[in-house]
Design an enzyme around this catalytic site. Structure first.
Site, PDB file in Angstrom:
ATOM      1  N   ARG A 131      -5.187   0.128  -6.732  1.00 40.22           N
ATOM      2  CA  ARG A 131      -4.029   0.743  -6.063  1.00 40.22           C
ATOM      3  C   ARG A 131      -3.414   1.850  -6.909  1.00 40.22           C
ATOM      4  O   ARG A 131      -2.745   2.739  -6.394  1.00 40.22           O
ATOM      5  CB  ARG A 131      -2.950  -0.307  -5.791  1.00 40.22           C
ATOM      6  CG  ARG A 131      -3.323  -1.341  -4.738  1.00 40.22           C
ATOM      7  CD  ARG A 131      -2.068  -2.118  -4.358  1.00 40.22           C
ATOM      8  NE  ARG A 131      -2.337  -3.346  -3.641  1.00 40.22           N
ATOM      9  CZ  ARG A 131      -2.481  -3.428  -2.322  1.00 40.22           C
ATOM     10  NH1 ARG A 131      -2.420  -2.353  -1.578  1.00 40.22           N
ATOM     11  NH2 ARG A 131      -2.701  -4.592  -1.747  1.00 40.22           N
ATOM     12  N   ASP A 177      -4.813   2.682  11.031  1.00 45.50           N
ATOM     13  CA  ASP A 177      -6.224   2.462  11.351  1.00 45.50           C
ATOM     14  C   ASP A 177      -6.322   2.166  12.857  1.00 45.50           C
ATOM     15  O   ASP A 177      -6.305   3.086  13.664  1.00 45.50           O
ATOM     16  CB  ASP A 177      -6.692   1.294  10.466  1.00 45.50           C
ATOM     17  CG  ASP A 177      -8.158   0.977  10.572  1.00 45.50           C
ATOM     18  OD1 ASP A 177      -8.902   1.804  11.088  1.00 45.50           O
ATOM     19  OD2 ASP A 177      -8.579  -0.109  10.142  1.00 45.50           O
ATOM     20  N   GLY A 183       0.786  -1.238   0.000  1.00 49.87           N
ATOM     21  CA  GLY A 183       0.000   0.000   0.000  1.00 49.87           C
ATOM     22  C   GLY A 183       0.815   1.284   0.000  1.00 49.87           C
ATOM     23  O   GLY A 183       0.357   2.308  -0.506  1.00 49.87           O
ATOM     24  N   ASP A 233      -6.048  -0.669  -1.769  1.00 53.94           N
ATOM     25  CA  ASP A 233      -6.788  -1.555  -2.668  1.00 53.94           C
ATOM     26  C   ASP A 233      -8.158  -1.936  -2.118  1.00 53.94           C
ATOM     27  O   ASP A 233      -8.440  -1.767  -0.926  1.00 53.94           O
ATOM     28  CB  ASP A 233      -5.999  -2.856  -2.875  1.00 53.94           C
ATOM     29  CG  ASP A 233      -6.102  -3.774  -1.651  1.00 53.94           C
ATOM     30  OD1 ASP A 233      -5.807  -3.310  -0.541  1.00 53.94           O
ATOM     31  OD2 ASP A 233      -6.521  -4.939  -1.826  1.00 53.94           O
ATOM     32  N   LEU A 245       1.240  -1.033  13.351  1.00 58.58           N
ATOM     33  CA  LEU A 245       2.345  -0.093  13.560  1.00 58.58           C
ATOM     34  C   LEU A 245       2.994  -0.285  14.929  1.00 58.58           C
ATOM     35  O   LEU A 245       4.215  -0.181  15.063  1.00 58.58           O
ATOM     36  CB  LEU A 245       1.833   1.343  13.386  1.00 58.58           C
ATOM     37  CG  LEU A 245       2.896   2.423  13.441  1.00 58.58           C
ATOM     38  CD1 LEU A 245       3.971   2.200  12.373  1.00 58.58           C
ATOM     39  CD2 LEU A 245       2.267   3.806  13.264  1.00 58.58           C
ATOM     40  N   GLY A 258      -3.981   0.921  14.589  1.00 58.23           N
ATOM     41  CA  GLY A 258      -2.644   1.189  15.139  1.00 58.23           C
ATOM     42  C   GLY A 258      -1.936  -0.085  15.582  1.00 58.23           C
ATOM     43  O   GLY A 258      -0.773  -0.046  15.998  1.00 58.23           O
ATOM     44  N   LYS A 305      -6.670   7.299  10.352  1.00 56.02           N
ATOM     45  CA  LYS A 305      -8.059   7.096  10.789  1.00 56.02           C
ATOM     46  C   LYS A 305      -8.087   7.187  12.317  1.00 56.02           C
ATOM     47  O   LYS A 305      -8.315   6.187  13.014  1.00 56.02           O
ATOM     48  CB  LYS A 305      -8.542   5.708  10.352  1.00 56.02           C
ATOM     49  CG  LYS A 305      -8.915   5.602   8.888  1.00 56.02           C
ATOM     50  CD  LYS A 305      -9.575   4.255   8.602  1.00 56.02           C
ATOM     51  CE  LYS A 305     -10.124   4.240   7.184  1.00 56.02           C
ATOM     52  NZ  LYS A 305     -10.628   2.907   6.799  1.00 56.02           N
ATOM     53  N   GLU A 334       4.056   4.451   5.805  1.00 57.72           N
ATOM     54  CA  GLU A 334       2.805   3.674   5.838  1.00 57.72           C
ATOM     55  C   GLU A 334       1.757   4.361   4.969  1.00 57.72           C
ATOM     56  O   GLU A 334       1.734   5.585   4.876  1.00 57.72           O
ATOM     57  CB  GLU A 334       2.257   3.644   7.275  1.00 57.72           C
ATOM     58  CG  GLU A 334       2.712   2.460   8.107  1.00 57.72           C
ATOM     59  CD  GLU A 334       1.895   1.190   7.859  1.00 57.72           C
ATOM     60  OE1 GLU A 334       1.276   1.057   6.783  1.00 57.72           O
ATOM     61  OE2 GLU A 334       1.881   0.340   8.750  1.00 57.72           O
ATOM     62  N   ASP A 335       0.860   3.569   4.401  1.00 59.47           N
ATOM     63  CA  ASP A 335      -0.261   4.162   3.680  1.00 59.47           C
ATOM     64  C   ASP A 335      -1.277   4.768   4.662  1.00 59.47           C
ATOM     65  O   ASP A 335      -1.634   5.930   4.572  1.00 59.47           O
ATOM     66  CB  ASP A 335      -0.943   3.126   2.764  1.00 59.47           C
ATOM     67  CG  ASP A 335      -1.232   1.788   3.460  1.00 59.47           C
ATOM     68  OD1 ASP A 335      -1.039   1.676   4.690  1.00 59.47           O
ATOM     69  OD2 ASP A 335      -1.668   0.851   2.763  1.00 59.47           O
TER      70      ASP A 335
HETATM   71  P1  5GP Z   1      -4.061  -1.205  11.489  1.00 55.31           P
HETATM   72  O1  5GP Z   1      -3.646   0.194  11.827  1.00 55.31           O
HETATM   73  O2  5GP Z   1      -5.504  -1.448  11.819  1.00 55.31           O
HETATM   74  O3  5GP Z   1      -3.177  -2.256  12.119  1.00 55.31           O
HETATM   75  O4  5GP Z   1      -3.941  -1.507   9.967  1.00 55.31           O
HETATM   76  C1  5GP Z   1      -3.542  -0.632   9.013  1.00 55.31           C
HETATM   77  C2  5GP Z   1      -3.649  -1.343   7.683  1.00 55.31           C
HETATM   78  O5  5GP Z   1      -5.032  -1.670   7.419  1.00 55.31           O
HETATM   79  C3  5GP Z   1      -3.223  -0.462   6.534  1.00 55.31           C
HETATM   80  O6  5GP Z   1      -1.837  -0.539   6.286  1.00 55.31           O
HETATM   81  C4  5GP Z   1      -4.074  -0.976   5.401  1.00 55.31           C
HETATM   82  O7  5GP Z   1      -3.432  -2.088   4.793  1.00 55.31           O
HETATM   83  C5  5GP Z   1      -5.344  -1.468   6.061  1.00 55.31           C
HETATM   84  N1  5GP Z   1      -6.426  -0.447   5.973  1.00 55.31           N
HETATM   85  C6  5GP Z   1      -6.955   0.274   6.964  1.00 55.31           C
HETATM   86  N2  5GP Z   1      -7.915   1.108   6.524  1.00 55.31           N
HETATM   87  C7  5GP Z   1      -7.996   0.890   5.181  1.00 55.31           C
HETATM   88  C8  5GP Z   1      -8.810   1.470   4.136  1.00 55.31           C
HETATM   89  O8  5GP Z   1      -9.653   2.357   4.320  1.00 55.31           O
HETATM   90  N3  5GP Z   1      -8.587   0.996   2.872  1.00 55.31           N
HETATM   91  C9  5GP Z   1      -7.680   0.023   2.592  1.00 55.31           C
HETATM   92  N4  5GP Z   1      -7.547  -0.361   1.335  1.00 55.31           N
HETATM   93  N5  5GP Z   1      -6.891  -0.531   3.566  1.00 55.31           N
HETATM   94  C10 5GP Z   1      -7.052  -0.096   4.841  1.00 55.31           C
END
Ligand code: 5GP
Length: 192
Positions: free
Chosen positions: A163, A101, A46, A157, A106, A103, A129, A97-98
């Site tokens: 993407r 969410d 991502g 994606d 990370l 966390g 987010k 990071e993209d």
């Molecule tokens: P977290 O912070 O919950 O551990 O995960 C982050 C990851 O969840 C991101 O790197 C991404 O791969 C995925 N993710 C979270 N929100 C979104 C979203 O709105 N769209 C997409 N495509 N992936 C998301």
């Protein structure tokens, strides 16, 4: 087909806005790391477009490396699918990071990089987010705070597609995106 596609997606951040913000992030990182030679560690897949654009906004010596992880189970357990090639001992690492969410990913990633002897670990995420955060994790640089919609484009994606869109879109109708990825792509590329 078009009316359905039109109702299925809404643009959240335009390509020009992303470009402008990435340049600001690049300037801030170049300034903060002017006395260091950081290594950018991008989280595949991502973060790829973000890394490519951000790296070219840096005016300092910098190395680039990659890793790929997948999260599994309930908590923040991650599996490393592709590991960094460089030795991180004593390095100043900037995780690219993209989106952050919950966390959870990370948090585990930062701990792993510090365990490997990195001198410092900071993160730059294009998207944050904030409201969905489950664990409090430091985020030194972020592009945009976004809501809790599911986003696609600029690296993100939906079922592996989209993407390579230059802008960021929210998916309003996941059934449509899943049923007709080709029609969705036609609409999204026409309206970029
Ligand atoms: P977290 O912070 O919950 O551990 O995960 C982050 C990851 O969840 C991101 O790197 C991404 O791969 C995925 N993710 C979270 N929100 C979104 C979203 O709105 N769209 C997409 N495509 N992936 C998301």
């Amino acid at each position: 087909m078009l009316p359905a596609a039109e109702a299925a997606f809404t643009r959240v951040v335009a390509a020009a806005e992303i470009k402008e913000r990435v340049a600001e992030l690049g300037a801030a990182i170049s300034d903060d790391y002017r006395d260091s030679e950081p290594i950018l560690v991008a989280v595949l897949v991502g973060a790829l477009p973000f890394l490519a654009d951000l790296a070219r906004q840096l005016t300092i010596a910098t190395k680039i490396d990659f890793l790929s992880i997948s999260r599994f189970g309930e908590g923040g357990r991650i599996r490393i699918i592709l590991d960094v090639a460089d030795n991180l001992l004593g390095k100043d690492v900037v995780v690219v990071e993209d989106i952050v969410d919950t966390g959870l990913s990370l948090t585990v990633l930062r701990r792993m990089l510090l365990d490997r002897g990195a001198n410092s670990v900071a993160t730059v995420a294009l998207l944050d987010k904030t409201k969905r955060r489950l664990v409090d994790v430091p985020l030194e640089y972020r592009g945009f705070e976004v809501g809790d919609e599911y986003l696609i484009g600029y690296g993100l994606d939906f079922e592996g597609n989209f993407r390579n869109l230059p802008a960021l879109w929210a998916v309003l109708d996941a059934d449509f995106a899943s049923r007709d990825p080709a029609g969705s792509a036609r609409y999204l590329y026409q309206h970029r």
